[in-house]
Scaffold this motif. Structure first.
Motif, mmCIF file in Angstrom:
data_model
loop_
_atom_site.group_PDB
_atom_site.id
_atom_site.type_symbol
_atom_site.label_atom_id
_atom_site.label_comp_id
_atom_site.label_asym_id
_atom_site.label_seq_id
_atom_site.Cartn_x
_atom_site.Cartn_y
_atom_site.Cartn_z
ATOM 1 N N ILE A 1 0.847 -1.199 0.000
ATOM 2 C CA ILE A 1 0.000 0.000 0.000
ATOM 3 C C ILE A 1 0.884 1.251 0.000
ATOM 4 O O ILE A 1 0.592 2.235 -0.684
ATOM 5 N N ALA B 1 1.769 1.959 -3.555
ATOM 6 C CA ALA B 1 0.660 2.573 -4.290
ATOM 7 C C ALA B 1 0.527 4.040 -3.886
ATOM 8 O O ALA B 1 0.367 4.924 -4.733
ATOM 9 N N ILE C 1 -0.942 9.616 -3.241
ATOM 10 C CA ILE C 1 -2.180 9.709 -2.460
ATOM 11 C C ILE C 1 -1.922 10.478 -1.165
ATOM 12 O O ILE C 1 -0.957 10.216 -0.447
ATOM 13 N N GLN D 1 -9.058 2.688 5.484
ATOM 14 C CA GLN D 1 -9.873 2.832 4.283
ATOM 15 C C GLN D 1 -9.863 1.561 3.432
ATOM 16 O O GLN D 1 -10.639 1.438 2.503
ATOM 17 N N ILE D 2 -8.962 0.651 3.760
ATOM 18 C CA ILE D 2 -8.952 -0.638 3.060
ATOM 19 C C ILE D 2 -10.125 -1.462 3.582
ATOM 20 O O ILE D 2 -10.211 -1.742 4.772
ATOM 21 N N LEU D 3 -11.004 -1.791 2.667
ATOM 22 C CA LEU D 3 -12.210 -2.532 3.036
ATOM 23 C C LEU D 3 -11.884 -3.750 3.884
ATOM 24 O O LEU D 3 -12.503 -3.995 4.922
ATOM 25 N N GLU D 4 -10.868 -4.506 3.459
ATOM 26 C CA GLU D 4 -10.546 -5.748 4.154
ATOM 27 C C GLU D 4 -10.068 -5.502 5.584
ATOM 28 O O GLU D 4 -10.268 -6.346 6.455
ATOM 29 N N GLU E 1 -20.218 -8.071 -0.333
ATOM 30 C CA GLU E 1 -20.654 -6.851 0.340
ATOM 31 C C GLU E 1 -22.062 -6.511 -0.151
ATOM 32 O O GLU E 1 -22.420 -6.819 -1.300
ATOM 33 N N ILE F 1 -16.283 -9.143 -3.112
ATOM 34 C CA ILE F 1 -15.068 -8.627 -2.477
ATOM 35 C C ILE F 1 -13.949 -9.659 -2.464
ATOM 36 O O ILE F 1 -12.837 -9.377 -2.857
ATOM 37 N N VAL G 1 -7.010 1.792 -11.225
ATOM 38 C CA VAL G 1 -6.743 3.110 -10.643
ATOM 39 C C VAL G 1 -5.512 3.743 -11.295
ATOM 40 O O VAL G 1 -5.523 4.915 -11.670
ATOM 41 N N VAL H 1 -8.005 9.028 -2.168
ATOM 42 C CA VAL H 1 -8.984 7.955 -2.215
ATOM 43 C C VAL H 1 -10.056 8.321 -1.196
ATOM 44 O O VAL H 1 -9.744 8.567 -0.036
ATOM 45 N N GLY I 1 -13.218 7.393 1.045
ATOM 46 C CA GLY I 1 -13.950 6.265 1.624
ATOM 47 C C GLY I 1 -13.206 4.950 1.480
ATOM 48 O O GLY I 1 -11.978 4.923 1.366
ATOM 49 N N LEU I 2 -13.967 3.881 1.466
ATOM 50 C CA LEU I 2 -13.364 2.550 1.469
ATOM 51 C C LEU I 2 -12.907 2.133 0.080
ATOM 52 O O LEU I 2 -13.479 2.534 -0.922
ATOM 53 N N VAL I 3 -11.871 1.332 0.061
ATOM 54 C CA VAL I 3 -11.335 0.825 -1.204
ATOM 55 C C VAL I 3 -10.921 -0.632 -0.998
ATOM 56 O O VAL I 3 -10.332 -0.967 0.033
ATOM 57 N N PRO I 4 -11.236 -1.512 -1.948
ATOM 58 C CA PRO I 4 -10.774 -2.892 -1.800
ATOM 59 C C PRO I 4 -9.255 -2.960 -1.885
ATOM 60 O O PRO I 4 -8.646 -2.248 -2.689
ATOM 61 N N MET I 5 -8.665 -3.803 -1.075
ATOM 62 C CA MET I 5 -7.220 -3.954 -1.060
ATOM 63 C C MET I 5 -6.657 -4.169 -2.459
ATOM 64 O O MET I 5 -5.652 -3.570 -2.841
ATOM 65 N N GLN I 6 -7.313 -5.013 -3.244
ATOM 66 C CA GLN I 6 -6.806 -5.363 -4.568
ATOM 67 C C GLN I 6 -6.610 -4.132 -5.457
ATOM 68 O O GLN I 6 -5.670 -4.090 -6.262
ATOM 69 N N LEU J 1 -5.538 -1.191 -4.770
ATOM 70 C CA LEU J 1 -4.247 -0.530 -4.531
ATOM 71 C C LEU J 1 -3.071 -1.474 -4.745
ATOM 72 O O LEU J 1 -2.014 -1.060 -5.210
ATOM 73 N N ILE J 2 -3.269 -2.753 -4.423
ATOM 74 C CA ILE J 2 -2.208 -3.729 -4.701
ATOM 75 C C ILE J 2 -1.936 -3.780 -6.201
ATOM 76 O O ILE J 2 -0.780 -3.871 -6.631
#
Lengths: 300, 300
Positions: free
Chosen positions: A276, A279, A285, A292-295, B8, B98, B243, B266, B268-273, B275-276
């Motif tokens: 992260i 990124a 960023i 903020q990472i959903l997981e 989700e 997710i 992204v 970014v 709010g929430l963002v899935p880890m993937q 940004l990875i």
């Protein structure tokens, strides 16, 4: 499993052959609430067992101590042989902060565990890495030099007086190193050349030993099947020596040879934050939080 | 909570004022094994409740259906007023894949839920987004046009025959849109200019509507306190419109104005993937698997 605070521990035990003993040693990591066994692998040639476990600090401490007690009882170093250097039935116990815990928390945990191992099990303990009480004790290889067979004498020297426990080796369990360290990121950068000397030269520039990045070890490696070379790195504290910084430094040094970066690889496990951070750097960023990472919300 | 498969759901209910009703609607998401309530927020002006919940598909489905039943019973759209457009007591139910679930799984879940809502609760259901049975039904705003008050007539038109349930509005609960969509990433790129027309021009180039990226919505926004502008984007499927690709396209278009990217955010929430994927792109990582992320191992 919902763990609000996550500490990792990777204890190394000197038993890689006897399946029954291995299961007994691993068992305390299976059943305790707040502890999760991620992996364990035994190597018969090394005659060694490496356990990867995570948990909340308190239950993790109890599980580790229970496993150490079992290992001290079951493993007899006077009859142990294997390719991997070792000085104890439990050879080394690193604590690694992962989530909502600091290096200081890991250090505190290491010292708590070390004290109990010394007092309860009568095994001398050397604090190492970030928990070391002397610069000479930061490096595990330095502490372990002489191994189990040489430790009985070495430990009598004032410079090698243990941090906890008796100032003499345990007759069958030897000695153990306990300490806090940061997660290690194994990161390799591939170059579009087959010339190993170029990878070696770059490795020497980027690593700490050569005046490079503080938490970077590096060497050149040949990928013979692909006809290219790589700079193979161990980043021992990615929070201070970021993956992207090591990457860009390799690219920069490669440029003087007219060589380009053609890829990279992450070996084994890597903490989410380490990638992260990359990124965040490349995208620029602002004000990003790991929450903020959903997981990471799901894990809470 | 250990969830091996994570879906989700972000159901929107038309009740933002009555705390007691809100708690009753949210309650089914609190107690069910395999379901985790991440967030819920009610807005009194909008008179609307937005719930964010994750779970294994099956228990999540049951929890959503239970909450829908409660909302249909408690909310009377004939007495509802608020700033936010709405057509039903439960206005919209998106399912978002997710982890270890696909868009197809989300679609299947949406259809299962839609069918039960139609048959058991007598509320007509429009499948929308990736579950839409006709291109005209992909866009929620198009379905909802006319709102609750206009839906009684609209639903009689052959083009607006619902996908499940009666071909007539529920007298108090109206109609509902249910469907699969990908996680939305709200991503803004800041530019070192105060000229909004530049951000607007770039937004028009990068977004789908202007011939840009397929899953990108974009507009120019002024950050008056900082004296700069930004290209504010919604990426509606980061697995296809990454992204980093949106970022680099903004940078590329900005260059013609002599304008640079000076940061990003970014929201709010963002899935880890999401940004990875960026770290993988910029570092050129080969053969990386999300299972190498330490935290994703802990979640299993």
């Amino acid at each position: 499993m919902a763990l609000s605070r996550i500490m990792e521990c990777v204890p190394n035990f000197s038993e890689g052959r006897d399946k029954e003993k291995i299961e007994k040693i691993v068992n305390p990591f299976r059943t305790r609430e707040g502890v999760k066994l991620l992996n364990y692998s035994n190597d018969e040639d090394h005659n060694r067992l490496v356990v990867t476990v995570v948990g909340e600090p308190e239950p993790l401490r109890e599980a580790v101590l229970e496993a150490v007690g079992i290992a001290v009882e079951l493993i007899d170093l006077t009859r142990h042989e294997g390719q991997h250097p070792r000085m104890g039935a439990v050879d080394v116990i690193p604590f690694i902060p992962i989530k909502n815990v600091t290096a200081e928390d890991a250090d505190k945990l290491a010292k708590e565990v070390g004290q109990v191992i010394g007092e309860k099990y009568g095994v001398p303990v050397f604090l190492y890495e970030k928990s070391a009480t002397h610069p000479d004790r930061e490096n595990l290889a330095k502490i372990r030099k002489g191994e189990f067979e040489g430790m009985a004498e070495k430990i009598k020297e004032p410079a090698w007086r243990p941090d906890f426990g008796p100032a003499a080796c345990h007759p069958t369990a030897g000695a153990v190193a306990v300490g806090a360290r940061m997660p290690l990121v194994a990161y390799n950068v591939n170059l579009n050349t087959g010339d190993l000397s170029i990878a070696d030269a770059i490795a020497k520039k980027v690593r700490f030993l050569g005046g490079g990045l503080r938490f970077c070890k590096a060497m050149g490696v040949e990928l013979t099947d692909r006809g290219i070379v790589q700079v193979s790195m161990n980043l021992t504290d990615f929070t201070k020596t970021a993956v992207y910084r090591a990457h860009e430094m390799v690219r920069m040094e490669a440029a003087r040879y007219g060589v380009s970066v053609v890829g990279s690889e992450v070996i084994g496990l890597v903490p989410m934050q380490a990638l992260i951070d990359c990124a965040e750097y490349y995208l620029g960023i602002e004000n990003f939080s790991i929450d903020q990472i959903l997981e990471s919300r799901i894990m809470e």
